[in-house]
Design a protein around this motif. Structure first.
Motif, PDB file in Angstrom:
ATOM      1  N   CYS A   1      -4.543  10.314   0.274  1.00  0.00           N
ATOM      2  CA  CYS A   1      -3.240  10.051  -0.320  1.00  0.00           C
ATOM      3  C   CYS A   1      -2.739   8.713   0.193  1.00  0.00           C
ATOM      4  CB  CYS A   1      -2.237  11.153   0.023  1.00  0.00           C
ATOM      5  SG  CYS A   1      -0.579  10.753  -0.567  1.00  0.00           S
TER       6      CYS A   1
ATOM      7  N   ARG B   1       0.119   7.564  -0.166  1.00  0.00           N
ATOM      8  CA  ARG B   1       1.511   7.604   0.232  1.00  0.00           C
ATOM      9  C   ARG B   1       1.694   8.112   1.661  1.00  0.00           C
ATOM     10  NH1 ARG B   1       6.432  10.017  -3.387  1.00  0.00           N
ATOM     11  NH2 ARG B   1       5.337   9.237  -5.204  1.00  0.00           N
ATOM     12  N   CYS B   2       1.075   9.258   1.973  1.00  0.00           N
ATOM     13  CA  CYS B   2       1.311   9.833   3.300  1.00  0.00           C
ATOM     14  C   CYS B   2       0.075   9.753   4.192  1.00  0.00           C
ATOM     15  CB  CYS B   2       1.778  11.282   3.182  1.00  0.00           C
ATOM     16  SG  CYS B   2       0.488  12.406   2.627  1.00  0.00           S
TER      17      CYS B   2
ATOM     18  N   CYS C   1       2.927  15.497  -0.493  1.00  0.00           N
ATOM     19  CA  CYS C   1       3.880  14.635  -1.195  1.00  0.00           C
ATOM     20  C   CYS C   1       4.476  15.366  -2.399  1.00  0.00           C
ATOM     21  CB  CYS C   1       3.206  13.346  -1.664  1.00  0.00           C
ATOM     22  SG  CYS C   1       2.778  12.252  -0.311  1.00  0.00           S
TER      23      CYS C   1
ATOM     24  N   CYS D   1      -1.412  15.098  -4.296  1.00  0.00           N
ATOM     25  CA  CYS D   1      -1.287  15.307  -2.849  1.00  0.00           C
ATOM     26  C   CYS D   1      -0.340  16.487  -2.632  1.00  0.00           C
ATOM     27  CB  CYS D   1      -0.743  14.054  -2.176  1.00  0.00           C
ATOM     28  SG  CYS D   1      -0.306  14.365  -0.457  1.00  0.00           S
TER      29      CYS D   1
HETATM   30 ZN    ZN Z   1       0.636  12.475   0.282  1.00  0.00          ZN
END
Ligand code: ZN
Length: 102
Positions: A55, A57-58, A7, A4
């Motif tokens: 992604c 995470r984000c 990130c 990503c």
């Molecule tokens: Zn990300």
């Protein structure tokens, strides 16, 4: 799977800050830093139905082209920052040298 870009850039900034905190200026090397950067792994997941990368995470949701586009733009931003630092470093080293010669 691609990392990503958002990130990874954030992670790299954190690594750089920590590196600069822990490493005295004269021991710092760009190669060492890049080796640390290489360890950053935030792989995105491929949604095969839409051919988009996600992604976890984000929440970034983008095609492969968009991922490389974002990475390119983030790299450009990093580069301009580094160039400015180099300019400053050159100026600083030059002024130091001039002071020694006086
Ligand atoms: Zn990300």
């Amino acid at each position: 799977m691609p990392n990503c870009p958002e990130c990874a850039a954030k992670e790299k900034r954190k690594i750089q800050e920590q590196y600069e905190e822990e490493t005295p200026e004269e021991d710092r090397g760009r190669d060492d830093l890049y080796k640390l950067f290489d360890q950053v792994e935030i792989p995105m997941k491929l949604d095969t139905a839409t051919k988009h990368f996600i992604c976890k995470r984000c929440g970034l949701y983008a095609t492969r082209e968009q991922v490389s586009d974002i990475r390119y733009k983030l790299n450009q931003r990093e580069k301009t920052r580094e160039d400015r630092q180099d300019d400053y470093l050159n100026w600083w080293q030059k002024s130091k040298k001039e002071k020694q010669e006086e």
